[in-house]
Every structure is written in C-alpha cells, then in structure tokens.
Design a protein around this motif. Structure first.
Motif, PDB file in Angstrom:
ATOM      1  N   ASN A 256     -20.976  15.393   6.546  1.00 52.71           N
ATOM      2  CA  ASN A 256     -20.137  14.497   5.409  1.00 52.71           C
ATOM      3  C   ASN A 256     -20.983  13.659   4.693  1.00 52.71           C
ATOM      4  O   ASN A 256     -21.831  13.209   5.249  1.00 52.71           O
ATOM      5  CB  ASN A 256     -18.906  13.931   5.996  1.00 52.71           C
ATOM      6  CG  ASN A 256     -18.229  14.665   6.868  1.00 52.71           C
ATOM      7  OD1 ASN A 256     -17.175  15.597   6.259  1.00 52.71           O
ATOM      8  ND2 ASN A 256     -18.006  14.640   8.206  1.00 52.71           N
ATOM      9  N   SER A 257     -20.698  13.903   3.466  1.00 45.94           N
ATOM     10  CA  SER A 257     -21.438  12.852   2.329  1.00 45.94           C
ATOM     11  C   SER A 257     -20.495  12.256   1.499  1.00 45.94           C
ATOM     12  O   SER A 257     -19.174  12.435   1.294  1.00 45.94           O
ATOM     13  CB  SER A 257     -22.335  13.667   1.464  1.00 45.94           C
ATOM     14  OG  SER A 257     -23.362  14.549   2.246  1.00 45.94           O
ATOM     15  N   ILE A 258     -20.903  10.849   1.289  1.00 44.57           N
ATOM     16  CA  ILE A 258     -20.081  10.012   0.348  1.00 44.57           C
ATOM     17  C   ILE A 258     -20.285  10.029  -1.126  1.00 44.57           C
ATOM     18  O   ILE A 258     -21.333   9.787  -1.424  1.00 44.57           O
ATOM     19  CB  ILE A 258     -19.936   8.655   0.730  1.00 44.57           C
ATOM     20  CG1 ILE A 258     -19.606   8.493   2.438  1.00 44.57           C
ATOM     21  CG2 ILE A 258     -19.132   7.726   0.111  1.00 44.57           C
ATOM     22  CD1 ILE A 258     -18.272   8.835   2.421  1.00 44.57           C
ATOM     23  N   PHE A 259     -19.415  10.661  -1.862  1.00 48.32           N
ATOM     24  CA  PHE A 259     -19.668  10.842  -3.375  1.00 48.32           C
ATOM     25  C   PHE A 259     -18.852   9.794  -4.057  1.00 48.32           C
ATOM     26  O   PHE A 259     -17.702   9.497  -3.901  1.00 48.32           O
ATOM     27  CB  PHE A 259     -19.229  12.113  -3.792  1.00 48.32           C
ATOM     28  CG  PHE A 259     -19.512  12.426  -5.506  1.00 48.32           C
ATOM     29  CD1 PHE A 259     -20.626  13.136  -5.511  1.00 48.32           C
ATOM     30  CD2 PHE A 259     -18.099  12.216  -6.275  1.00 48.32           C
ATOM     31  CE1 PHE A 259     -20.900  13.266  -7.195  1.00 48.32           C
ATOM     32  CE2 PHE A 259     -18.673  12.336  -7.395  1.00 48.32           C
ATOM     33  CZ  PHE A 259     -19.827  12.904  -7.947  1.00 48.32           C
ATOM     34  N   VAL A 260     -19.525   8.900  -4.961  1.00 56.82           N
ATOM     35  CA  VAL A 260     -18.759   8.001  -5.711  1.00 56.82           C
ATOM     36  C   VAL A 260     -18.848   8.052  -7.269  1.00 56.82           C
ATOM     37  O   VAL A 260     -19.987   8.672  -7.762  1.00 56.82           O
ATOM     38  CB  VAL A 260     -19.436   6.799  -5.339  1.00 56.82           C
ATOM     39  CG1 VAL A 260     -20.820   6.360  -6.010  1.00 56.82           C
ATOM     40  CG2 VAL A 260     -18.602   5.355  -5.834  1.00 56.82           C
ATOM     41  N   ARG A 261     -17.613   7.731  -7.811  1.00 54.89           N
ATOM     42  CA  ARG A 261     -17.634   7.605  -9.318  1.00 54.89           C
ATOM     43  C   ARG A 261     -17.591   6.335  -9.645  1.00 54.89           C
ATOM     44  O   ARG A 261     -16.381   5.325  -9.541  1.00 54.89           O
ATOM     45  CB  ARG A 261     -16.546   8.329  -9.850  1.00 54.89           C
ATOM     46  CG  ARG A 261     -16.580   9.813  -9.643  1.00 54.89           C
ATOM     47  CD  ARG A 261     -15.206  10.503 -10.355  1.00 54.89           C
ATOM     48  NE  ARG A 261     -15.064  11.792 -10.038  1.00 54.89           N
ATOM     49  CZ  ARG A 261     -14.566  12.425  -8.938  1.00 54.89           C
ATOM     50  NH1 ARG A 261     -14.181  11.845  -7.954  1.00 54.89           N
ATOM     51  NH2 ARG A 261     -14.861  13.700  -8.934  1.00 54.89           N
ATOM     52  N   PRO A 262     -18.541   5.539 -10.131  1.00 52.75           N
ATOM     53  CA  PRO A 262     -18.619   4.055 -10.315  1.00 52.75           C
ATOM     54  C   PRO A 262     -17.649   3.912 -11.337  1.00 52.75           C
ATOM     55  O   PRO A 262     -17.025   2.487 -11.436  1.00 52.75           O
ATOM     56  CB  PRO A 262     -20.074   3.854 -11.040  1.00 52.75           C
ATOM     57  CG  PRO A 262     -20.866   4.838 -10.242  1.00 52.75           C
ATOM     58  CD  PRO A 262     -20.119   6.146 -10.432  1.00 52.75           C
ATOM     59  N   GLN A 263     -17.251   4.701 -12.258  1.00 57.69           N
ATOM     60  CA  GLN A 263     -16.245   3.993 -13.403  1.00 57.69           C
ATOM     61  C   GLN A 263     -14.757   4.029 -12.951  1.00 57.69           C
ATOM     62  O   GLN A 263     -14.124   3.411 -13.403  1.00 57.69           O
ATOM     63  CB  GLN A 263     -16.331   5.027 -14.410  1.00 57.69           C
ATOM     64  CG  GLN A 263     -15.614   6.523 -14.050  1.00 57.69           C
ATOM     65  CD  GLN A 263     -16.894   7.360 -13.674  1.00 57.69           C
ATOM     66  OE1 GLN A 263     -18.005   6.958 -12.996  1.00 57.69           O
ATOM     67  NE2 GLN A 263     -16.409   8.637 -13.843  1.00 57.69           N
ATOM     68  N   ASP A 264     -14.792   4.462 -11.450  1.00 58.76           N
ATOM     69  CA  ASP A 264     -13.370   4.115 -10.816  1.00 58.76           C
ATOM     70  C   ASP A 264     -13.215   2.927  -9.901  1.00 58.76           C
ATOM     71  O   ASP A 264     -12.303   2.707  -9.347  1.00 58.76           O
ATOM     72  CB  ASP A 264     -12.884   5.557  -9.918  1.00 58.76           C
ATOM     73  CG  ASP A 264     -12.788   6.704 -11.088  1.00 58.76           C
ATOM     74  OD1 ASP A 264     -12.609   6.433 -12.102  1.00 58.76           O
ATOM     75  OD2 ASP A 264     -12.776   7.775 -10.637  1.00 58.76           O
ATOM     76  N   LEU A 265     -14.470   2.356  -9.681  1.00 59.83           N
ATOM     77  CA  LEU A 265     -14.229   1.478  -8.790  1.00 59.83           C
ATOM     78  C   LEU A 265     -13.739   0.066  -9.611  1.00 59.83           C
ATOM     79  O   LEU A 265     -14.129  -0.239 -10.573  1.00 59.83           O
ATOM     80  CB  LEU A 265     -15.793   0.905  -8.271  1.00 59.83           C
ATOM     81  CG  LEU A 265     -16.564   1.934  -7.554  1.00 59.83           C
ATOM     82  CD1 LEU A 265     -17.924   1.607  -7.120  1.00 59.83           C
ATOM     83  CD2 LEU A 265     -15.843   2.075  -6.279  1.00 59.83           C
ATOM     84  N   LYS A 266     -12.727  -0.651  -8.770  1.00 62.08           N
ATOM     85  CA  LYS A 266     -12.325  -1.951  -9.214  1.00 62.08           C
ATOM     86  C   LYS A 266     -13.088  -2.830  -9.355  1.00 62.08           C
ATOM     87  O   LYS A 266     -13.348  -3.857 -10.317  1.00 62.08           O
ATOM     88  CB  LYS A 266     -10.938  -2.351  -8.609  1.00 62.08           C
ATOM     89  CG  LYS A 266      -9.890  -1.171  -8.765  1.00 62.08           C
ATOM     90  CD  LYS A 266      -8.731  -1.487  -7.967  1.00 62.08           C
ATOM     91  CE  LYS A 266      -7.364  -0.352  -8.178  1.00 62.08           C
ATOM     92  NZ  LYS A 266      -6.448  -0.767  -7.333  1.00 62.08           N
ATOM     93  N   ASP A 267     -13.969  -3.344  -8.113  1.00 63.70           N
ATOM     94  CA  ASP A 267     -14.836  -4.166  -7.933  1.00 63.70           C
ATOM     95  C   ASP A 267     -16.107  -3.745  -7.357  1.00 63.70           C
ATOM     96  O   ASP A 267     -16.056  -3.760  -6.021  1.00 63.70           O
ATOM     97  CB  ASP A 267     -14.061  -5.411  -7.189  1.00 63.70           C
ATOM     98  CG  ASP A 267     -15.082  -6.735  -7.050  1.00 63.70           C
ATOM     99  OD1 ASP A 267     -16.317  -6.668  -7.258  1.00 63.70           O
ATOM    100  OD2 ASP A 267     -14.487  -7.772  -6.880  1.00 63.70           O
ATOM    101  N   PRO A 268     -17.056  -3.381  -8.005  1.00 65.32           N
ATOM    102  CA  PRO A 268     -18.338  -2.825  -7.510  1.00 65.32           C
ATOM    103  C   PRO A 268     -19.247  -3.706  -6.365  1.00 65.32           C
ATOM    104  O   PRO A 268     -19.374  -3.301  -5.324  1.00 65.32           O
ATOM    105  CB  PRO A 268     -19.426  -2.503  -8.622  1.00 65.32           C
ATOM    106  CG  PRO A 268     -18.317  -2.494  -9.648  1.00 65.32           C
ATOM    107  CD  PRO A 268     -17.360  -3.369  -9.345  1.00 65.32           C
ATOM    108  N   GLN A 269     -19.292  -4.960  -6.694  1.00 67.98           N
ATOM    109  CA  GLN A 269     -19.707  -6.063  -5.875  1.00 67.98           C
ATOM    110  C   GLN A 269     -19.079  -6.034  -4.361  1.00 67.98           C
ATOM    111  O   GLN A 269     -19.707  -5.849  -3.134  1.00 67.98           O
ATOM    112  CB  GLN A 269     -19.835  -7.449  -6.461  1.00 67.98           C
ATOM    113  CG  GLN A 269     -20.702  -7.518  -7.452  1.00 67.98           C
ATOM    114  CD  GLN A 269     -22.182  -7.235  -7.137  1.00 67.98           C
ATOM    115  OE1 GLN A 269     -22.438  -7.583  -5.890  1.00 67.98           O
ATOM    116  NE2 GLN A 269     -23.105  -6.827  -8.130  1.00 67.98           N
ATOM    117  N   LYS A 270     -17.760  -6.092  -4.528  1.00 66.95           N
ATOM    118  CA  LYS A 270     -16.665  -6.195  -3.351  1.00 66.95           C
ATOM    119  C   LYS A 270     -17.081  -4.512  -2.502  1.00 66.95           C
ATOM    120  O   LYS A 270     -17.022  -4.809  -1.317  1.00 66.95           O
ATOM    121  CB  LYS A 270     -15.442  -6.244  -3.728  1.00 66.95           C
ATOM    122  CG  LYS A 270     -14.498  -6.664  -2.493  1.00 66.95           C
ATOM    123  CD  LYS A 270     -13.134  -6.920  -2.717  1.00 66.95           C
ATOM    124  CE  LYS A 270     -13.155  -8.306  -3.292  1.00 66.95           C
ATOM    125  NZ  LYS A 270     -11.695  -8.873  -3.663  1.00 66.95           N
ATOM    126  N   ALA A 271     -17.103  -3.646  -3.263  1.00 68.61           N
ATOM    127  CA  ALA A 271     -17.320  -2.365  -2.659  1.00 68.61           C
ATOM    128  C   ALA A 271     -18.546  -2.150  -2.079  1.00 68.61           C
ATOM    129  O   ALA A 271     -18.743  -1.648  -0.790  1.00 68.61           O
ATOM    130  CB  ALA A 271     -17.073  -1.132  -3.689  1.00 68.61           C
TER     131      ALA A 271
END
Length: 685
Positions: A64-79
């Motif tokens: 399993n890999s984790i794929f992320v779309r930064p534009q969909d993050l509400k709070d990048p720092q908290k994430a």
C-alpha cells in the motif's frame, strides 16, 4: 425603436441557442464528457521468476502507498503533524510536500495495515490508498546477483529483473471514468475498463538445489582460506544451460542497497580476470588439431626458458625434465605450453583463442556481459604468445572459460550459454521455450578425445586429484593466476579449478575460482579443487548419477545422511532435528515457523553440511506476506471503491466488466492469505 432592438437581440440569441443546442449538441456533449472522463492506468501483475523446477525466486505481493492531492487538504501543516509520526517521515519535509501548489504524488510506500488504520482515524482529506505490486524475493540471498531486483515502481533495475523487464512487466490496463472537479469518480457515471495484461513468468535454467550447493561450498571456502571472494559456475555442457552461477559475497535483493554496486555484480558474467593454467587446454587443443604435437610426444622442461627479454619459469624448481604432453598437462608445466604457443604462431594461436569464444560476448541472456581483453595481432608478439599459453596477459570471463571447457566435454562444439528456459503465462501455459544453440564446431572428434584424456589424467596423476568425488571419473584443469597490479604482477592470486563429470558421459561442467586466498599454499589444486569436489559430489547425488567405480570403505566413511523434514517446526525444533541427523542449519527470514528448506526433505547430504531453512510467520507466504485476513464484501461498489477496500484488507483485485460489483470470488467473510487475488464481476445497473 428600442422594442424593435430588443426583439432583434433576442432573435439573435434564440438563433444562437438553437444552433448550439440542436445542431452542435452532440459535439459539445462529447467535449463535456471528455473533460469529465479521465483515464487512469491499472497496473498489471508483474510475472514471477522461477527456477527450472518451478520454485519461486521472485514474485509480487500487495503493498500500500499513500497518494496525496495537496489542493484537497484543508490544513497542510496539521495534516503533516498527523501523518508524519504514523508514516515515520520528517514533519517539516512532509509539510513542504503538502503545501498548496505542490504536485499530487505518493508520499509513502509499503505502508502497513496498522498504519492505514491509524491514518483513517485521523480523517485527513485528500488522501488515497493505492494498492501496488511490491517485489519480494522469498529465497533471500540465494542467486541474489542473478535474479537482481525491481525498483519502487516495479521496474526491473538489475539482473534478470532488468533483462526480462518487458516480459515480466505486462501491459497496463485503463480505467476511464467520469470524475468531478476534485477528481472523484461520479457514482453512476460513464465507466469503461480495459483490463491489464499480466506479465509472463520467466522460468530460468538455474536449479535451486545446485545453486545452493555452489553458494554453500563457495562461502565456506572463502572463509576457510581468508579470501576476498570467489565465484562458481555450473553448466550443462551438452545444451549450454546454466544450472548455477554464484558470486560471494552474496547480496539480498530484498535489501539491494545494503550491498555495494560492486558486490551486486554477477562476476562470472560481468567481470574478467586472468585465467592462469586453466587456459593451457586451449593451447594443447590447438597444437594437436594443427598436427604440431600429440599427447605422447616428448618435451623437455629445464625449469625455465627465455623468450625475447622474458623468462618463462616452471613452478617446480629445476623443472620436470623429460615428459610427454599429457604429463606436462598433468604437471601444469609452463615452459612446455609456451613453446607450443610459439610453434603455433600468432595467427593460428589467435584463431583458436577466438574460436573458443574468447574476446567476444557469449550471447548469454544477462545484462552487462564482459568480452574479456585480447591483444590485436599487431600487438601479439612472442612474449605475449608465450604468456597467453599459461593464462597470463589475457583477460577472460568465467562464463567464457566454462563454455570453452564444455566444448571439450560435449565433443568439440561451442554452445551458447543461456539462462531463460521458458516463458509461461499466469495459468502455467507454455508461451515460449529456449532451444539449445550451437555456435560452431571448434575441434575434430579425434582431437577432442585426446584433450579429454589429458584432462582426465590431471585428476588422476596430476595437480587435480583433490577434485575427484569418490567413485566418479573427472576431467579438469587447475589454475593459479597472479593478479596484475601497478603495471606488473604482485603477490595476490586467483586459485581455480574447472572440470566436468562423469568424464565418460558428462552431465555438468563446473568452474570454481577463489579470489586472493591468504593462506601460504594458494595453488588451485589445493584451494579450489576440494571446493569443486564437494559441489560435484552434491550434484551427482542430486542428479542420481551412480558412481562408475567402486568406493572404498574409507571413502564410504564420508557418511551421507537423510535430510529430515522440519517444515512447520519452530527454530529450536528445526535446529534440533537437523543436529540429530548430523546437519547444521542456515536460517533465512525473521519469522518463527519453517516454511521451506533446501535441500528438500528425504534427499541425501554429507554429514556436517548445512541445510538452509526459510522461516516466516504461521500461514504467511514468505517472510513479508502477512497472516490471513477476512475477505471484504465488495458487492455494490464501483471499481475504485472495491480496489481501495480490497487493498486496505490486504488483497489484490482482478476485475471483469464495468459498472458496479455484483459478484466476487472468494466470497465475503472467508479467511485467506493477505495478497490473495479477489476476482470481481461488474455490470451496469
């Protein structure tokens, strides 16, 4: 007037709308659909690499890999703060990756199921779990340099993984689905699925048991003689099939970068060295074929001869005096073979050197093959001719040398060595088989018979007597080569022995080379010949080739023992069972239960030898497979949702059709090994 203008403008608008909605409707509908329908690739399952008996040397497991779309993050720092501790990542670097404007991509690979559950509990938006094939090598370091390894994106990088990458990789499928502005699949939207074509299985000529024997005895010899390293090659001389090819120190393809680039090289193929006296058989064969000498012709060895400004010395002080050519081969006498090389002359000598395959690639199906190094005819002066005769000043690969020996063993024909025996599809159906290929006839039958007799004499009255397994006839040649350094030759040596057996009906040709032994006696007959003997003994027992000569009582005292079955036992039990049979245990893997073993249970092994045991967790396939898991209910889900659900539970997916899942196999609720493939059937509702 203004009313007329308004009516006129509305008329134009009506005509325009009529044109768009009636005449251009289908065109704009297709364009709108093309903007919503976005293709995504579906990874095929990479094919397995198997030994000639079907034993898995490489296969793919679900990772399993984790794929992320930064534009969909509400709070990048908290994430980043939530994800970094779970994934073992640096929080600052991760926060940088998650900043708005950064490209979507994978932030973590090989994520455990426990970590996935922890991430799900954090409810971070913009994340997707991708179930990807991850390469696994269940035999660890066995044939590590040969098998090679695949990268994080499952592409072959070294060894057979790279050589057969296109065959193993397969063809990606395509999922075309309507998606919203965020890239999510629209439920009930248009969905077209083109299934991936899985890669083919590559069946090698290598035999796991012969490979293990070569590696076991090679490692033991390197340690015993305090050597830098070594290699061993076993070939079927009749076909050119490579049955084993080993280099020590070993490398584990599960952890490839724990080894240096140099250590990952398969040196008998990729590197070259000066062969020493093993090369004398080429000179003898050429001289006999050209009618310049015969095995009973007499030669006088005074201990040294002068060639131009060089002195060619015999290893024996004072020389061997008068001896036949056969005796000179058995005694490995340098001056005799140097004089034969000078008789041949540069053109004829070089003709036979190249006819036996030296100076060019053998054509083996492996990347990075070395050609060796020969002088041009212009540079091939008398001194070079004289030193070539005993394997000095010429550079060859181990594979070239064992191929030349095999030509003597099989009656005079140089065969193309090869590693890929067959290609099979996922159902096991044969797709392609490699047939043995003859390169050229090198010697006449009469010459071959004479060279074969000389090589047999080497192991009965000459320098190779320690290479003979009790009861078998061996033909071979020792070699002790000085290693070139700083423009000359120093004190370092390569000790080697190559031979084939049974001498009358050859089944296997083996070359053993030990690099830089540190003991006082470094002759090939003392260092490498006993290694050959142990490997050859194992191979003859494994091939069930009966001894052709009576074995004495003292030779029987070597005492064979039956290998007990320890599969299913824990480490302490396995070690105790082997110890009671007079065997040692070499363990691979970090699990608790023995899942595989080499040699196999019931076979014969010499007392004191080691049996390799592979340990894994109960119920797992290989040490990284994982325990059983419950099959999730995928019915009613879209293809993407089904793939994610299957991946989270540790399963891979094989879809058929498009739409929503209406049937699956295995059924929901059953317990199966993680990595098992679930087949799902989809249809539009």
């Amino acid at each position: 007037m203004s009313l007329i203008l308004v009516i006129f403008l509305y008329s134009i608008l009506f005509v325009r709308l009529t044109y768009i909605q009636v005449f251009k409707a289908s065109e704009y509908a297709e364009e709108a659909l093309s903007q919503r329908v976005k293709p995504s690739e579906v990874d095929p399952v990479r094919g397995r690499i198997l030994d000639r008996n079907g034993t898995e040397l490489a296969y793919s497991i679900t990772s399993n890999s984790i794929f992320v779309r930064p534009q969909d993050l509400k709070d990048p720092q908290k994430a980043a703060a939530k994800l970094a501790p779970i994934l073992g990542l640096d929080q600052k670097k991760l926060a940088e990756q998650l900043k708005p404007g950064q490209k979507p991509g994978i932030i973590a690979r090989k994520v455990s199921y426990e970590a996935l559950r922890s991430i799900a509990a954090q409810r971070v938006t913009g994340l997707t779990v991708l179930a990807q094939g991850q390469r696994f090598y269940p035999k660890g370091s066995l044939a590590g340099q040969l098998v090679g390894f695949a990268g994080s994106d499952n592409q072959g990088l070294e060894g057979m993984e790279a050589q057969c990458d296109r065959t193993l990789a397969g063809t990606a499928g395509l999922l075309q689905a309507e998606r919203d502005a965020r890239g999510n699949i629209i439920p009930g939207g248009q969905e077209v699925f083109t299934p991936a074509v899985n890669g083919l299985d590559v069946v090698l000529t290598i035999d796991e048991n012969i490979q293990y024997s070569c590696e076991k005895h090679l490692e033991s010899a390197v340690r015993e003689f305090g050597a830098k390293g070594g290699f061993a090659v076993a070939m079927d001389p009749m076909t050119g099939e490579l049955l084993a090819i080993a280099t020590y120190p070993f490398t584990n393809p599960n952890e490839p970068f724990a080894s240096s680039t140099k250590q990952r090289r398969l040196t008998p193929i990729t590197d070259s060295y000066e062969p020493g006296s093993t090369f004398k058989l080429i000179v003898a064969a050429a001289a006999i074929e050209e009618g310049l000498a015969d095995i009973d012709d007499k030669f006088y060895d005074p201990g040294q001869i002068k060639v131009a400004n060089a002195t060619i010395r015999c290893w024996k002080a004072g020389g061997h005096g008068e001896q036949t050519l056969a005796e000179a081969m058995a005694n490995s006498c340098n001056p005799v073979f140097s004089s034969l090389a000078l008789k041949l002359g540069p053109e004829k000598f070089m003709h036979y050197v190249t006819a036996f395959g030296f100076g060019s690639k053998t054509g083996v199906d492996f990347p990075g093959e070395a050609t060796g190094l020969l002088h041009s005819l212009k540079q091939f002066r008398v001194v070079e001719q004289a030193t070539y005769a005993f394997g000095q000043g010429i550079s060859v690969s181990g594979l070239q040398l064992v191929s030349a020996l095999s030509a003597i063993a099989n009656g005079g024909t140089l065969m193309r060595p090869y590693l890929v025996k067959e290609l099979r599809d996922t159902s096991g159906t044969l797709v392609k088989r490699t047939n043995p290929a003859k390169i050229r006839k090198v010697l006449s039958d009469a010459t071959v018979a004479k060279v074969q007799k000389m090589l047999h004499d080497v192991t009965t009255i000459g320098s190779g007597t320690k290479a003979v397994p009790p009861g078998y006839r061996v033909a071979g040649k020792t070699g002790t080569a000085q290693k070139p350094e700083s423009g000359g030759y120093g004190d370092k040596r390569v000790s080697s022995f190559m031979g084939y057996l049974p001498a009358d009906e050859p089944r296997v040709a083996v070359l053993v080379a030990i690099d830089e032994p540190s003991t006082e006696n470094r002759y090939g007959g003392t260092v490498a010949a006993p290694v050959f003997q142990r490997i050859a003994s194992d191979i003859m027992r494994y091939m069930e080739v009966a001894p052709s000569e009576k074995v004495t009582a003292s030779e029987k005292a070597a005492q064979l023992t039956k290998v007990p079955n320890v599969i299913g036992t824990v480490r302490t039990q396995a070690a105790a069972l082997l110890r009671s049979a007079g065997l040692a245990m070499a363990s691979e893997g970090e699990g608790a239960v023995a899942t595989e073993m080499v040699p196999r249970p019931g076979t014969s092994a010499a007392k004191g030898s080691a049996v390799i045991i592979y340990f894994a967790e109960q119920g797992s396939k290989g040490e990284k497979g994982g325990p059983d898991a419950v099959v999730p209910d995928l019915r009613g889900k879209s293809l993407k949702s089904a793939a994610i659900a299957a991946g989270i539970s540790g399963f891979s997916l094989s879809p058929e059709g498009s739409g929503l899942v209406y049937k699956q196999s295995p059924a929901p609720g059953g317990k199966y090994l993680k990595g098992t493939q679930i087949t799902v059937w989809l249809r539009t509702q």
